[in-house]
Scaffold this motif. Sequence first.
Motif, mmCIF file in Angstrom:
data_model
loop_
_atom_site.group_PDB
_atom_site.id
_atom_site.type_symbol
_atom_site.label_atom_id
_atom_site.label_comp_id
_atom_site.label_asym_id
_atom_site.label_seq_id
_atom_site.Cartn_x
_atom_site.Cartn_y
_atom_site.Cartn_z
ATOM 1 N N ALA A 16 0.795 -1.311 -0.038
ATOM 2 C CA ALA A 16 -0.081 -0.104 0.029
ATOM 3 C C ALA A 16 0.977 1.181 -0.071
ATOM 4 C CB ALA A 16 -0.915 0.129 1.312
ATOM 5 N N LYS A 17 1.789 1.163 0.690
ATOM 6 C CA LYS A 17 2.911 2.425 0.777
ATOM 7 C C LYS A 17 3.573 2.622 -0.568
ATOM 8 C CE LYS A 17 4.944 5.788 3.166
ATOM 9 N NZ LYS A 17 4.117 6.604 3.596
ATOM 10 N N GLU A 18 3.941 1.533 -1.199
ATOM 11 C CA GLU A 18 4.727 1.654 -2.371
ATOM 12 C C GLU A 18 3.773 2.542 -3.510
ATOM 13 O OE1 GLU A 18 5.900 -2.178 -3.099
ATOM 14 O OE2 GLU A 18 7.743 -2.017 -2.163
ATOM 15 N N ILE A 19 2.405 1.628 -3.715
ATOM 16 C CA ILE A 19 1.498 2.255 -4.350
ATOM 17 C C ILE A 19 0.896 3.462 -4.295
ATOM 18 C CG2 ILE A 19 -0.894 1.900 -5.402
ATOM 19 C CD1 ILE A 19 -0.746 -1.202 -4.881
ATOM 20 N N SER A 20 0.932 4.044 -2.862
ATOM 21 C CA SER A 20 0.667 5.427 -2.404
ATOM 22 C C SER A 20 1.658 6.363 -3.076
ATOM 23 C CB SER A 20 0.316 5.519 -0.915
ATOM 24 O OG SER A 20 -0.902 4.666 -0.620
ATOM 25 N N LEU A 21 2.819 6.023 -2.919
ATOM 26 C CA LEU A 21 3.937 7.187 -3.300
ATOM 27 C C LEU A 21 3.899 7.044 -4.861
ATOM 28 C CD1 LEU A 21 6.977 5.673 -0.957
ATOM 29 C CD2 LEU A 21 5.715 8.018 -0.937
ATOM 30 N N SER A 22 3.736 6.014 -5.439
ATOM 31 C CA SER A 22 3.694 6.270 -7.169
ATOM 32 C C SER A 22 2.420 6.998 -7.382
ATOM 33 C CB SER A 22 3.499 4.673 -7.672
ATOM 34 O OG SER A 22 4.743 3.841 -7.237
ATOM 35 N N LEU A 23 1.537 6.610 -6.748
ATOM 36 C CA LEU A 23 0.001 7.732 -7.209
ATOM 37 C C LEU A 23 0.450 9.093 -7.007
ATOM 38 C CD1 LEU A 23 -2.659 5.433 -5.610
ATOM 39 C CD2 LEU A 23 -2.287 5.928 -8.004
ATOM 40 N N HIS A 24 1.054 9.406 -5.690
ATOM 41 C CA HIS A 24 1.441 10.795 -5.440
ATOM 42 C C HIS A 24 2.321 11.441 -6.726
ATOM 43 C CE1 HIS A 24 -0.651 11.615 -1.891
ATOM 44 N NE2 HIS A 24 -0.123 10.470 -1.189
ATOM 45 N N ASP A 25 3.359 10.543 -7.130
ATOM 46 C CA ASP A 25 4.366 10.987 -8.108
ATOM 47 C C ASP A 25 3.544 10.983 -9.516
ATOM 48 O OD1 ASP A 25 6.503 10.839 -6.292
ATOM 49 O OD2 ASP A 25 7.110 8.745 -6.876
ATOM 50 N N LEU A 26 2.638 10.552 -9.452
ATOM 51 C CA LEU A 26 1.916 10.583 -10.871
ATOM 52 C C LEU A 26 1.056 11.782 -10.718
ATOM 53 C CD1 LEU A 26 1.160 6.618 -11.485
ATOM 54 C CD2 LEU A 26 2.758 8.432 -12.968
ATOM 55 N N GLY A 27 0.715 12.341 -9.685
ATOM 56 C CA GLY A 27 -0.186 13.521 -9.451
ATOM 57 C C GLY A 27 -1.427 13.362 -9.045
ATOM 58 N N PHE A 28 -1.769 11.946 -8.638
ATOM 59 C CA PHE A 28 -3.051 11.720 -8.120
ATOM 60 C C PHE A 28 -3.390 12.088 -6.689
ATOM 61 C CE2 PHE A 28 -2.504 8.752 -11.773
ATOM 62 C CZ PHE A 28 -3.448 9.200 -12.606
ATOM 63 N N GLU A 29 -4.493 12.317 -6.142
ATOM 64 C CA GLU A 29 -4.735 12.240 -4.790
ATOM 65 C C GLU A 29 -5.071 10.890 -4.244
ATOM 66 O OE1 GLU A 29 -7.677 14.521 -1.583
ATOM 67 O OE2 GLU A 29 -7.621 15.310 -3.950
ATOM 68 N N VAL A 30 -4.306 10.570 -3.040
ATOM 69 C CA VAL A 30 -4.947 9.320 -2.583
ATOM 70 C C VAL A 30 -5.718 9.830 -1.587
ATOM 71 C CG1 VAL A 30 -4.042 7.309 -1.097
ATOM 72 C CG2 VAL A 30 -2.708 8.132 -2.960
ATOM 73 N N LEU A 31 -6.971 9.338 -1.387
ATOM 74 C CA LEU A 31 -8.102 9.930 -0.614
ATOM 75 C C LEU A 31 -7.970 9.252 0.589
ATOM 76 C CD1 LEU A 31 -10.613 11.821 -0.846
ATOM 77 C CD2 LEU A 31 -12.100 9.722 -1.183
ATOM 78 N N ALA A 32 -7.489 7.956 0.629
ATOM 79 C CA ALA A 32 -7.386 7.313 1.973
ATOM 80 C C ALA A 32 -6.820 6.048 1.707
ATOM 81 C CB ALA A 32 -8.597 7.311 2.602
ATOM 82 N N HIS A 33 -6.183 5.345 2.618
ATOM 83 C CA HIS A 33 -5.736 3.802 2.629
ATOM 84 C C HIS A 33 -6.556 3.452 3.627
ATOM 85 C CE1 HIS A 33 -2.853 0.791 4.052
ATOM 86 N NE2 HIS A 33 -3.835 0.251 2.993
ATOM 87 N N VAL A 34 -7.359 2.309 3.225
ATOM 88 C CA VAL A 34 -7.851 1.323 4.193
ATOM 89 C C VAL A 34 -7.575 -0.187 3.736
ATOM 90 C CG1 VAL A 34 -9.802 2.946 4.511
ATOM 91 C CG2 VAL A 34 -10.010 1.071 2.755
ATOM 92 N N GLU A 35 -7.820 -0.984 5.031
ATOM 93 C CA GLU A 35 -7.341 -2.305 4.811
ATOM 94 C C GLU A 35 -8.151 -3.355 4.889
ATOM 95 O OE1 GLU A 35 -4.727 -3.223 8.156
ATOM 96 O OE2 GLU A 35 -3.141 -1.690 7.503
ATOM 97 N N SER A 36 -9.552 -3.086 4.914
ATOM 98 C CA SER A 36 -10.880 -3.879 4.919
ATOM 99 C C SER A 36 -11.857 -3.515 3.793
ATOM 100 C CB SER A 36 -11.361 -4.464 6.104
ATOM 101 O OG SER A 36 -12.117 -3.029 6.490
ATOM 102 N N GLY A 37 -12.610 -4.306 3.650
ATOM 103 C CA GLY A 37 -13.685 -4.176 2.597
ATOM 104 C C GLY A 37 -14.707 -3.224 3.464
ATOM 105 N N GLU A 38 -15.080 -3.430 4.557
ATOM 106 C CA GLU A 38 -16.009 -2.853 5.390
ATOM 107 C C GLU A 38 -15.630 -1.122 5.605
ATOM 108 O OE1 GLU A 38 -15.901 -6.956 6.705
ATOM 109 O OE2 GLU A 38 -14.486 -5.618 6.318
ATOM 110 N N ASP A 39 -14.464 -0.926 5.847
ATOM 111 C CA ASP A 39 -13.674 0.222 5.959
ATOM 112 C C ASP A 39 -13.802 1.063 4.452
ATOM 113 O OD1 ASP A 39 -13.389 0.364 8.706
ATOM 114 O OD2 ASP A 39 -11.256 -0.216 8.528
#
Length: 242
Positions: A16-39
């Motif tokens: 998740a951390k690696e993907i989040s960093l890549s998304l930021h580098d590409l200019g996207f906004e990571v609204l949130a990172h959650v670990e379950s379907g419920e969240d």
Amino acid sequence: MSGIKILLVEDDWIIAKEISLSLHDLGFEVLAHVESGEDALKKIAEQKPDLILLDIGLSGELSGIETAQIIKKEHHLPFIFLTALADSSTIEKAKLTEPYAYLVKPVKIETLYSTIEITLYNAAQRKDVTPFLKEGLTINDAIFVKTKGRLEKLQLNQVLWVEASDIYALVCTASGKYLLNTSLAAVEEKFPSDSFLRVHRSYIVNVNKIEAIEKDELFINQQRIPIGKTYKDKLMSKLSFL
């Protein structure tokens, strides 16, 4: 792409951390990172993301596939599955939820970008799809390309080369690169063959833009482009020599 909000649903913190960093580098906004379907479902209801990256193998009570079924039924938002090498039974179940795409972990940043771009375009165009390539194009025709959240007209005579980007095609000009919602093979079929020639399994070039040829490479706009052995004879037959 500024303004695009992405919800990441992944229970492996490192991935998740690696993907989040890549998304930021590409200019996207990571609204949130959650670990379950419920969240994930709670965040979707609260914050309305533009896109969801969803791990198939979540460890909560809801699997990724079950979460996707709810997203499709109740929220109608585009989602991309994240997966390791899943078994065929899992993939078959995942297909029934009609994801926009699959990303295999570990995710390469180039693949992440192209997949998200195509997904966002397809999501926006589901009700009124605009074909990129018509029949019988000539070098003086124009096509529409996706850039900065909109479609812009691009003259074919501005195209320097087209390169493969996963299952899609990247059109390269002197001013930038644009992703097409089609394959390199479709470009080869539709672009005018008197001006555009495949020189490698991953490249089609505008022969009018070739500046030099050196052994198994050609040069366009100071860019080196490889020439495949099976394509070299056809390329040379297109050129004039003194």
